[in-house]
Design an enzyme around this catalytic site. Structure first.
Site, mmCIF file in Angstrom:
data_model
loop_
_atom_site.group_PDB
_atom_site.id
_atom_site.type_symbol
_atom_site.label_atom_id
_atom_site.label_comp_id
_atom_site.label_asym_id
_atom_site.label_seq_id
_atom_site.Cartn_x
_atom_site.Cartn_y
_atom_site.Cartn_z
ATOM 1 N N ASP A 8 1.082 -0.904 0.197
ATOM 2 C CA ASP A 8 0.131 -0.250 -0.543
ATOM 3 C C ASP A 8 0.746 1.318 -0.233
ATOM 4 O O ASP A 8 2.091 0.882 0.367
ATOM 5 C CB ASP A 8 -1.176 0.313 1.234
ATOM 6 N N ASP A 10 -0.516 5.468 1.566
ATOM 7 C CA ASP A 10 -0.443 6.052 1.975
ATOM 8 C C ASP A 10 0.080 5.231 3.637
ATOM 9 O O ASP A 10 -0.654 4.206 3.857
ATOM 10 C CB ASP A 10 -1.953 6.664 2.500
ATOM 11 N N ASP A 19 -3.125 12.452 0.309
ATOM 12 C CA ASP A 19 -4.443 13.459 -0.136
ATOM 13 C C ASP A 19 -4.867 14.241 1.352
ATOM 14 O O ASP A 19 -5.266 16.019 0.941
ATOM 15 C CB ASP A 19 -5.604 12.089 -0.493
ATOM 16 N N ASP A 99 -4.354 4.014 -3.360
ATOM 17 C CA ASP A 99 -6.305 4.905 -3.667
ATOM 18 C C ASP A 99 -5.413 6.899 -3.663
ATOM 19 O O ASP A 99 -6.220 6.824 -3.966
ATOM 20 C CB ASP A 99 -7.082 4.709 -2.204
ATOM 21 N N ASP A 179 -1.768 -1.347 6.201
ATOM 22 C CA ASP A 179 -2.484 -0.903 6.852
ATOM 23 C C ASP A 179 -3.962 -0.216 7.236
ATOM 24 O O ASP A 179 -4.219 -0.393 8.218
ATOM 25 C CB ASP A 179 -1.587 0.654 7.235
#
Length: 241
Positions: A8, A10, A19, A99, A179
């Site tokens: 992942d 972030d 973001d 994402d 996470d």
């Protein structure tokens, strides 16, 4: 035979959320209330599109956003982990499923010279338009009811592994390092030789421990991490097997 490492981005590669970090560029480092309140669950990418438009309308340009994004710290031990992977690259394939968006991830990896560590990045495609505004699109379409409409990480992971198999590449282990709640879906794809590595104290760990209390544990082994150095130790253990 290689090991596939899936990251992942972030709060995993970087020690924050890209973001929300970009809001530092906004006037007074905050968003107006009506913009904040416009978020609807499951439609984060559309919300970020509005945030980027707001930043663009306030005269925030690419260079300023890049400076902000490349100042995000890496999660503890990640620099050591990526250097370890780089020196053992013949043993690992390495992908990101995130994402965030392609522009932010690109900036961060290039600024730290870690671009070559990763074979592929799957995320929401982003670009600057002719007005200098950052625009972002959904990563793909899918029919998974568990995930937000712009991204199911499991669909991406399954497709990647299938495509690799068609090219004659199979993996001894898949190690999934993440996470958040949206990392749970891809973890359900992992088999008994694989390893789910949730970050200690974050949502994914809580979901997995709740499942094991409910006696519905995932198939893979689960190894917690709070630093990339612990991930290195586990990878060394897998290599030696």
């Amino acid at each position: 035979m290689k090991i596939l490492l899936v990251f992942d981005f972030d709060n995993t590669v970087i020690d924050d959320n890209s973001d929300t970090w970009i809001v530092q560029c906004a006037p007074e480092k905050k968003l107006p209330l009506e913009l904040k309140d416009s978020y609807r669950k499951g439609f984060w990418t559309e919300f970020m599109g509005r945030v980027f438009k707001y930043l663009g309308d306030r005269g925030i340009r690419e260079e300023e956003m890049r400076r902000a994004m490349t100042s995000v710290p890496f999660a503890p031990g990640m620099v050591e982990l990526f250097n370890f992977i780089r020196h053992q690259k013949e043993r690992f394939d390495c992908i990101i499923i995130s994402d965030s968006n392609s522009v932010f991830i690109d900036w961060v990896l290039k600024a730290a010279s870690f671009h070559s560590v990763f074979d592929k990045v799957f995320t929401n495609p982003a670009a600057f338009d002719s007005n200098g505004h950052l625009t972002v699109e959904n990563c793909h379409t899918h029919s998974c009811s568990r995930c937000p409409k712009n991204l199911c990480k499991k669909v991406i992971l399954v497709d990647f592994v299938d495509n690799q198999l068609q090219q004659g590449v199979s993996y001894t282990h898949i190690v999934y390092i993440g996470d958040g709640g949206n990392d749970f879906c891809p973890v359900t794809f992992l088999k008994k030789n694989d390893v789910a590595m949730p970050r200690k104290g974050y949502a994914l760990q809580k979901i997995l421990s709740q499942m094991s209390q409910n006696l519905e544990p995932v198939e893979s082994s689960v190894v917690l991490w709070s630093s990339g150095v612990e991930i290195i130790s586990h990878l060394q253990f897998l290599i030696k097997e």
